[in-house]
Design a protein around this motif. Structure first.
Motif, PDB file in Angstrom:
ATOM      1  N   GLY A   4       0.727  -1.083  -0.099  1.00 15.52           N
ATOM      2  CA  GLY A   4      -0.050   0.179  -0.147  1.00 15.52           C
ATOM      3  C   GLY A   4       0.866   1.424   0.149  1.00 15.52           C
ATOM      4  O   GLY A   4       0.342   2.307   0.331  1.00 15.52           O
ATOM      5  N   THR A   5       2.137   1.178  -0.507  1.00 16.23           N
ATOM      6  CA  THR A   5       2.572   2.246  -0.489  1.00 16.23           C
ATOM      7  C   THR A   5       3.265   2.806  -1.838  1.00 16.23           C
ATOM      8  O   THR A   5       3.828   1.856  -2.654  1.00 16.23           O
ATOM      9  N   MET A   6       3.026   4.002  -2.263  1.00 19.19           N
ATOM     10  CA  MET A   6       3.502   4.231  -3.604  1.00 19.19           C
ATOM     11  C   MET A   6       4.633   5.527  -3.477  1.00 19.19           C
ATOM     12  O   MET A   6       4.531   6.355  -2.737  1.00 19.19           O
ATOM     13  N   ALA A   7       5.629   5.455  -4.385  1.00 22.58           N
ATOM     14  CA  ALA A   7       6.433   6.593  -4.514  1.00 22.58           C
ATOM     15  C   ALA A   7       6.114   7.530  -5.654  1.00 22.58           C
ATOM     16  O   ALA A   7       6.233   6.868  -6.827  1.00 22.58           O
ATOM     17  N   GLY A   8       6.199   8.695  -5.701  1.00 22.13           N
ATOM     18  CA  GLY A   8       5.816   9.775  -6.871  1.00 22.13           C
ATOM     19  C   GLY A   8       5.815  10.862  -6.664  1.00 22.13           C
ATOM     20  O   GLY A   8       6.593  11.402  -5.644  1.00 22.13           O
ATOM     21  N   ASP A   9       5.406  11.640  -7.535  1.00 24.58           N
ATOM     22  CA  ASP A   9       5.683  13.300  -7.300  1.00 24.58           C
ATOM     23  C   ASP A   9       4.892  13.644  -6.086  1.00 24.58           C
ATOM     24  O   ASP A   9       3.496  13.272  -6.049  1.00 24.58           O
ATOM     25  N   ALA A  10       5.051  14.629  -5.325  1.00 22.31           N
ATOM     26  CA  ALA A  10       4.249  14.770  -4.132  1.00 22.31           C
ATOM     27  C   ALA A  10       3.212  15.790  -4.533  1.00 22.31           C
ATOM     28  O   ALA A  10       2.349  16.019  -3.862  1.00 22.31           O
ATOM     29  N   ASP A  59      -2.250   4.263   2.785  1.00 28.12           N
ATOM     30  CA  ASP A  59      -2.514   3.205   3.863  1.00 28.12           C
ATOM     31  C   ASP A  59      -3.682   2.372   3.514  1.00 28.12           C
ATOM     32  O   ASP A  59      -4.136   2.438   2.286  1.00 28.12           O
ATOM     33  N   GLU A  60      -4.146   1.235   4.068  1.00 25.18           N
ATOM     34  CA  GLU A  60      -5.005   0.458   3.751  1.00 25.18           C
ATOM     35  C   GLU A  60      -6.348   0.822   3.393  1.00 25.18           C
ATOM     36  O   GLU A  60      -7.112   0.480   2.893  1.00 25.18           O
ATOM     37  N   GLY A  61      -6.805   1.959   4.154  1.00 26.35           N
ATOM     38  CA  GLY A  61      -8.163   2.700   4.069  1.00 26.35           C
ATOM     39  C   GLY A  61      -7.954   3.738   2.791  1.00 26.35           C
ATOM     40  O   GLY A  61      -9.133   4.014   2.495  1.00 26.35           O
ATOM     41  N   GLY A  62      -6.812   3.788   2.251  1.00 30.87           N
ATOM     42  CA  GLY A  62      -6.645   4.578   0.905  1.00 30.87           C
ATOM     43  C   GLY A  62      -6.364   6.188   1.313  1.00 30.87           C
ATOM     44  O   GLY A  62      -6.362   6.748   0.430  1.00 30.87           O
ATOM     45  N   ALA A  63      -5.967   6.455   2.398  1.00 30.68           N
ATOM     46  CA  ALA A  63      -5.736   7.735   2.888  1.00 30.68           C
ATOM     47  C   ALA A  63      -4.418   7.852   2.506  1.00 30.68           C
ATOM     48  O   ALA A  63      -3.503   7.240   2.551  1.00 30.68           O
TER      49      ALA A  63
END
Length: 205
Positions: A4-10, A59-63
């Motif tokens: 559930g972790t992504m890295a990208g443009d802030a 996170d797992e809830g999409g936040a």
């Protein structure tokens, strides 16, 4: 890294790897240096590119939580100061027992910046006796390294007599300490250790 972790443009742009944001593709073949800064140079150079790019933690809830590379570098330096306070020196190994990506990522980079070797382990679930055996196994393999965990997870860990345990919450509150210098990692430096029930595996630059 936890799911559930992504890295990208802030700023919400398209995802872009840290090495590209840091060096525009300037990674030496074979895992060498980025402008002479080694693996740690990836984060330093990305941090110097401004606060518009960074990581998106989902996170797992999409936040979604946004952390710039500059903010990640600052936090990693604070955490490194906390690890220094444990008496750790370059080359030492550190066991990471953490469940949240926003905790794992900065501690991992704190280790990289300080020349320490992180050994991530999945957080405890189920049988406490099995967990005690796993931590004992890792301790024997690595020479009883310190453990970094969270305050909530600490209650789930078995008794660890004689082992140094640091809370990630305390590391976050540490004041910056020694500066990190480019080139502290060489192409032969161990940057991560993983332990299974039967073996120890290392990754090098």
């Amino acid at each position: 890294m936890p799911a559930g972790t992504m890295a990208g443009d802030a700023d919400g742009g398209s995802a872009e790897p840290l090495w590209r944001a840091a060096a525009g593709g300037g990674v030496a073949e074979g895992g060498g240096t980025v402008a002479g800064g080694g693996l740690a140079g990836l984060l330093r150079r990305a941090a110097g590119g401004g606060r518009e790019r960074g990581l998106l933690y989902v996170d797992e809830g999409g936040a979604v939580t946004v952390q710039s590379y500059a903010g990640l570098h600052e936090l990693a330096c604070r955490m490194l100061a906390g690890l220094d306070g444990l008496g750790l020196r370059p080359g030492a190994e550190v066991v990471l027992v953490l469940e949240r990506a926003p905790d794992v990522v900065p501690v991992f980079w704190a280790c990289v910046l300080g020349g320490l070797t992180p050994c991530p382990m999945a957080p405890p679930q189920g049988d406490p006796g099995r967990w005690a055996a796993r931590l004992g196994h890792v301790g024997r393999l690595l020479g009883d390294p310190p453990i970094v965990t969270g305050r909530k997870l600490l209650t789930a860990l078995p008794s660890l007599p004689g082992r140094t345990v640091a809370l990630v919450e305390d590391l976050r509150d540490t004041s910056p300490g020694r500066s990190t210098t480019p080139g502290s990692l060489t192409p032969h430096t161990t940057v991560r250790t993983a332990c299974t029930s039967r073996c120890r595996t290392t990754w090098r630059c």
